[in-house]
Enzyme design. Structure first.
Site, mmCIF file in Angstrom:
data_model
loop_
_atom_site.group_PDB
_atom_site.id
_atom_site.type_symbol
_atom_site.label_atom_id
_atom_site.label_comp_id
_atom_site.label_asym_id
_atom_site.label_seq_id
_atom_site.Cartn_x
_atom_site.Cartn_y
_atom_site.Cartn_z
ATOM 1 N N ASP A 126 0.861 -1.179 0.000
ATOM 2 C CA ASP A 126 0.000 0.000 0.000
ATOM 3 C C ASP A 126 0.894 1.225 0.000
ATOM 4 O O ASP A 126 2.029 1.169 0.487
ATOM 5 C CB ASP A 126 -0.929 0.016 1.217
ATOM 6 C CG ASP A 126 -2.184 0.845 0.986
ATOM 7 O OD1 ASP A 126 -2.052 2.071 0.776
ATOM 8 O OD2 ASP A 126 -3.293 0.286 1.001
ATOM 9 N N ASP A 142 4.340 2.154 -3.990
ATOM 10 C CA ASP A 142 3.494 2.895 -4.918
ATOM 11 C C ASP A 142 3.391 2.035 -6.168
ATOM 12 O O ASP A 142 4.377 1.842 -6.885
ATOM 13 C CB ASP A 142 4.108 4.254 -5.237
ATOM 14 C CG ASP A 142 3.217 5.111 -6.123
ATOM 15 O OD1 ASP A 142 2.391 4.557 -6.876
ATOM 16 O OD2 ASP A 142 3.359 6.343 -6.084
ATOM 17 N N ASN A 171 -6.265 -5.900 -5.819
ATOM 18 C CA ASN A 171 -7.358 -5.090 -5.302
ATOM 19 C C ASN A 171 -7.186 -3.585 -5.503
ATOM 20 O O ASN A 171 -8.170 -2.872 -5.672
ATOM 21 C CB ASN A 171 -7.500 -5.381 -3.802
ATOM 22 C CG ASN A 171 -8.247 -4.297 -3.065
ATOM 23 O OD1 ASN A 171 -9.457 -4.168 -3.161
ATOM 24 N ND2 ASN A 171 -7.508 -3.480 -2.312
ATOM 25 N N TYR A 185 -11.730 5.928 -15.074
ATOM 26 C CA TYR A 185 -11.848 4.811 -14.136
ATOM 27 C C TYR A 185 -12.664 3.672 -14.752
ATOM 28 O O TYR A 185 -12.268 2.503 -14.691
ATOM 29 C CB TYR A 185 -12.510 5.285 -12.846
ATOM 30 C CG TYR A 185 -12.791 4.194 -11.841
ATOM 31 C CD1 TYR A 185 -11.770 3.658 -11.067
ATOM 32 C CD2 TYR A 185 -14.083 3.707 -11.652
ATOM 33 C CE1 TYR A 185 -12.020 2.656 -10.137
ATOM 34 C CE2 TYR A 185 -14.347 2.717 -10.725
ATOM 35 C CZ TYR A 185 -13.313 2.196 -9.968
ATOM 36 O OH TYR A 185 -13.571 1.198 -9.051
ATOM 37 N N LYS A 224 -11.355 -0.166 -15.555
ATOM 38 C CA LYS A 224 -12.002 -1.346 -14.977
ATOM 39 C C LYS A 224 -12.532 -2.279 -16.063
ATOM 40 O O LYS A 224 -12.556 -3.498 -15.891
ATOM 41 C CB LYS A 224 -13.128 -0.920 -14.033
ATOM 42 C CG LYS A 224 -12.634 -0.318 -12.724
ATOM 43 C CD LYS A 224 -11.834 -1.327 -11.922
ATOM 44 C CE LYS A 224 -11.393 -0.810 -10.579
ATOM 45 N NZ LYS A 224 -10.655 -1.791 -9.771
ATOM 46 N N THR A 282 -17.170 1.354 2.285
ATOM 47 C CA THR A 282 -15.886 1.637 2.918
ATOM 48 C C THR A 282 -15.952 3.011 3.571
ATOM 49 O O THR A 282 -16.835 3.834 3.265
ATOM 50 C CB THR A 282 -14.748 1.620 1.888
ATOM 51 O OG1 THR A 282 -14.968 2.686 0.946
ATOM 52 C CG2 THR A 282 -14.698 0.296 1.145
#
Length: 254
Positions: free
Chosen positions: A46, A69, A96, A161, A165, A196
Site C-alpha cells: 500500500d 506505490d 485489489n 476509471y 475497470k 468503505t
C-alpha cells in the site's frame, strides 16, 4: 466481523502465501483481515504507511506490510520477491488496489489518463506476470482481479476509471486462457457500492441512500467483508474449476 464464527473456514487456505495490493484500507484491509483469520501467510502493499502499519499492529504482526506505490512496477516486482522470501511462493494474488476519483471528460489530460491506467489496471497485469512463475512451479494458484460494476452501469462521472475497470475484465479473460494449462485460475471480482470509510465520507449522502434503495434488490448495505468472503472462496480449493469468470457482489444492483 463478530459473526465470522458462523461462516466458512477454508482449510485449503491455511498456510497459503497470499499477496494483496492496496491492503491498508477499505476492501483491501478486509481482505487482509479475512485471509489472516483463515491462517494464510499474508503480505500486502500500500502507498499509505500509517494505516497499514496500524493494521499490522492490530493483527499482532501477522501480515507483512511492504510500502509500495504501484505506479512503480519495479517496486511492485521487488515487493513480490520480498513477500516470497518471507512467506514462500505466492499461492494467491488479490489485485485489489485502485482509485475511483471523480472526473469529467473535458478535464482529463493525457497525464491524468495515463496515471489512472497506472493506478487501476497496469499494476494488475504486472503483478500477475510476477507471481506466475511461482504458481506454475507449484502446480497452480489463484489470481483475483478486481473490476467494478461501474463498467456495467456506465457511470458518467469517472470515464477513465470506468475504462480501466473494463480493461481488467478483458485482461482476466486473456490471462485465464493463457495461464489455464498451468492450473492457474484467473477470475474477476466485481464489487457493487461497498460501504468503505472513503465511500461513506465522500459520496454517501441523502441522494446516495436513495439510489441504493432504488437500485439494489437487497436492502442491506454491501460491506467490505462481503467482498472478502467471496475472495476467500475464489482463493480456496473449493473453487478449483472456476476461472475466466466475473463474480458480482452488489446486492442485485445490476
Amino acid at each position: 466481523m463478530s459473526d465470522d464464527q458462523n461462516l466458512a473456514v477454508y482449510k485449503s487456505l491455511a498456510g497459503k502465501s497470499v499477496f494483496i495490493t492496496g491492503g491498508g484500507s477499505g476492501i483491501g484491509e478486509s481482505l487482509v483481515r479475512h485471509f489472516v483469520a483463515q491462517g494464510s501467510k499474508v503480505a500486502f502493499v500500500d502507498v499509505a504507511e500509517v494505516p497499514s502499519r496500524a493494521l499490522v499492529a492490530e493483527l499482532g504482526g501477522k501480515p507483512l506490510f511492504i510500502p509500495c506505490d504501484l505506479r512503480n512496477i519495479e517496486a511492485l516486482k521487488a515487493a513480490v520477491v520480498e513477500a516470497v522470501a518471507a512467506n514462500g511462493p505466492i499461492d494467491v494474488l488479490c489485485n485489489n488496489a485502485g482509485n475511483d476519483d471523480r472526473h469529467q471528460t473535458a478535464d482529463v489530460s493525457v497525464d491524468y489518463w495515463d496515471d489512472r491506467m497506472a493506478v487501476n489496471v497496469r499494476h494488475q497485469f504486472f503483478a500477475a506476470q510476477a507471481v506466475r512463475p511461482y504458481m506454475k512451479a507449484q502446480g497452480g494458484g489463484s489470481i483475483i482481479n478486481f473490476g467494478s460494476i461501474t463498467v456495467m452501469v456506465g457511470d458518467g462521472d469517472c470515464p477513465a476509471y470506468v475504462t480501466s475497470k473494463a480493461a481488467i475484465w478483458g485482461m482476466t479473460r486473456a490471462l485465464a486462457r493463457e495461464f489455464g494449462p498451468e492450473r492457474i485460475r484467473v477470475n474477476c471480482m466485481v464489487p457493487g457500492w461497498v460501504m468503505t470509510e472513503r465511500q461513506m465520507r465522500l459520496w454517501l449522502n441523502e441522494a446516495g441512500e436513495k439510489q441504493i434503495a432504488e437500485r439494489q434488490c437487497l436492502p442491506d448495505r454491501v460491506q467490505p467483508s462481503d467482498i472478502a468472503r467471496m475472495a476467500l472462496f475464489l482463493a480456496a480449493d473449493d473453487s478449483r474449476m472456476c476461472t475466466s469468470q466475473q463474480f458480482v457482489v452488489d446486492a442485485g444492483w445490476i
